[in-house]
Design an enzyme around this catalytic site. Structure first.
Site, PDB file in Angstrom:
ATOM      1  N   LYS A  55       0.852  -1.129   0.023  1.00  0.00           N
ATOM      2  CA  LYS A  55       0.041  -0.033  -0.055  1.00  0.00           C
ATOM      3  C   LYS A  55       0.930   1.461   0.002  1.00  0.00           C
ATOM      4  O   LYS A  55       0.604   2.361  -0.770  1.00  0.00           O
ATOM      5  CB  LYS A  55      -1.069   0.224   1.120  1.00  0.00           C
ATOM      6  CG  LYS A  55      -2.107  -1.098   1.046  1.00  0.00           C
ATOM      7  CD  LYS A  55      -2.942  -1.204   2.345  1.00  0.00           C
ATOM      8  CE  LYS A  55      -4.060  -2.088   2.081  1.00  0.00           C
ATOM      9  NZ  LYS A  55      -4.910  -2.079   3.306  1.00  0.00           N
ATOM     10  N   GLY A  68      -1.068   1.197   6.275  1.00  0.00           N
ATOM     11  CA  GLY A  68      -1.063  -0.033   7.042  1.00  0.00           C
ATOM     12  C   GLY A  68      -2.287  -0.835   6.798  1.00  0.00           C
ATOM     13  O   GLY A  68      -2.901  -0.685   5.673  1.00  0.00           O
ATOM     14  N   ASP A  69      -2.009  -1.929   7.362  1.00  0.00           N
ATOM     15  CA  ASP A  69      -3.107  -2.983   7.343  1.00  0.00           C
ATOM     16  C   ASP A  69      -3.409  -3.496   8.542  1.00  0.00           C
ATOM     17  O   ASP A  69      -2.574  -3.739   9.229  1.00  0.00           O
ATOM     18  CB  ASP A  69      -2.863  -4.056   6.132  1.00  0.00           C
ATOM     19  CG  ASP A  69      -3.829  -4.766   5.623  1.00  0.00           C
ATOM     20  OD1 ASP A  69      -4.819  -4.004   4.956  1.00  0.00           O
ATOM     21  OD2 ASP A  69      -4.097  -6.111   5.847  1.00  0.00           O
ATOM     22  N   THR A  70      -4.825  -4.172   8.883  1.00  0.00           N
ATOM     23  CA  THR A  70      -5.219  -4.827   9.674  1.00  0.00           C
ATOM     24  C   THR A  70      -5.690  -6.201   9.185  1.00  0.00           C
ATOM     25  O   THR A  70      -6.482  -6.374   8.513  1.00  0.00           O
ATOM     26  CB  THR A  70      -6.112  -4.138  10.690  1.00  0.00           C
ATOM     27  OG1 THR A  70      -5.586  -2.727  10.982  1.00  0.00           O
ATOM     28  CG2 THR A  70      -6.688  -4.837  11.839  1.00  0.00           C
TER      29      THR A  70
END
Length: 190
Positions: A55, A68-70
């Site tokens: 990203k 970010g990523d979750t």
């Protein structure tokens, strides 16, 4: 160090709200458009970091890019960002009465293209969920587009027995790790 331009590579209103808690307003918000399909046999930690990196690299913007990523994982299984009620129901049934891991990556791309990254790991335990509780949560619509089919900042918080880790990390942007990355890049954060 002069004025630092910051682009948030996310469509998530939660991430915008969370970064505001650090006293920052991004100069631009440009969601990254990438394929988020896990690779075959990819582990949840590796997937969370890869998504954050991809990203950050996908957004064409001047200055710094924060991404970010979750990821919600039950064991080695990466749960989807639920798009249908059936998907959300399956996730909630799987998470009912058990612990799971929520991994949140945060990646800062500098103007020279270098990446700084952190991974936040949290353990969350849902109470045993009745059919009625699952149905009521599904009726709320909060599950839509959420990793693992729930949003801790909404009604699901009342279904969680405990968390070990960062509440903001479970929401989608671990503020402690984000603060460290931004301060190390020269952003003025109190």
């Amino acid at each position: 160090m002069g004025t630092l331009h910051l682009t948030l590579a996310s469509a998530s209103p939660r991430r915008r709200d969370l970064i505001a808690r650090l006293g920052l307003t991004p100069d631009a918000v440009t969601p990254a458009d990438i394929d988020e399909t896990p690779l075959k046999a990819e582990l949840p930690r590796d997937y969370a970091l890869r998504m954050g990196r991809e990203k950050a690299l996908a957004v064409d913007a001047p200055g710094f890019v924060l991404a970010g990523d979750t990821v919600v994982a039950a064991g080695r299984r990466i749960l989807p960002k639920t798009e249908t009620e059936d998907e959300a129901r399956r996730c909630l049934k799987l998470l009912s009465g058990r612990r799971h891991v929520v991994l949140s990556s945060v990646v800062l791309r500098a103007p020279d293209g270098t990446l700084r990254e952190r991974l936040n790991e949290n353990i969350v335990r849902f109470k045993g969920l009745s059919h009625e509780e699952i149905a009521a949560y599904l009726a709320s619509g909060e599950w839509r587009g959420k990793a693992g089919g729930y949003a801790i900042q909404g009604a699901a918080e009342g279904l969680i027995q405990w968390i070990r880790g960062s509440h903001s990390g479970v929401m989608g942007l671990p503020l402690y790790e984000t603060r460290i990355l931004l301060k190390s890049a020269g952003f003025a954060i109190a």
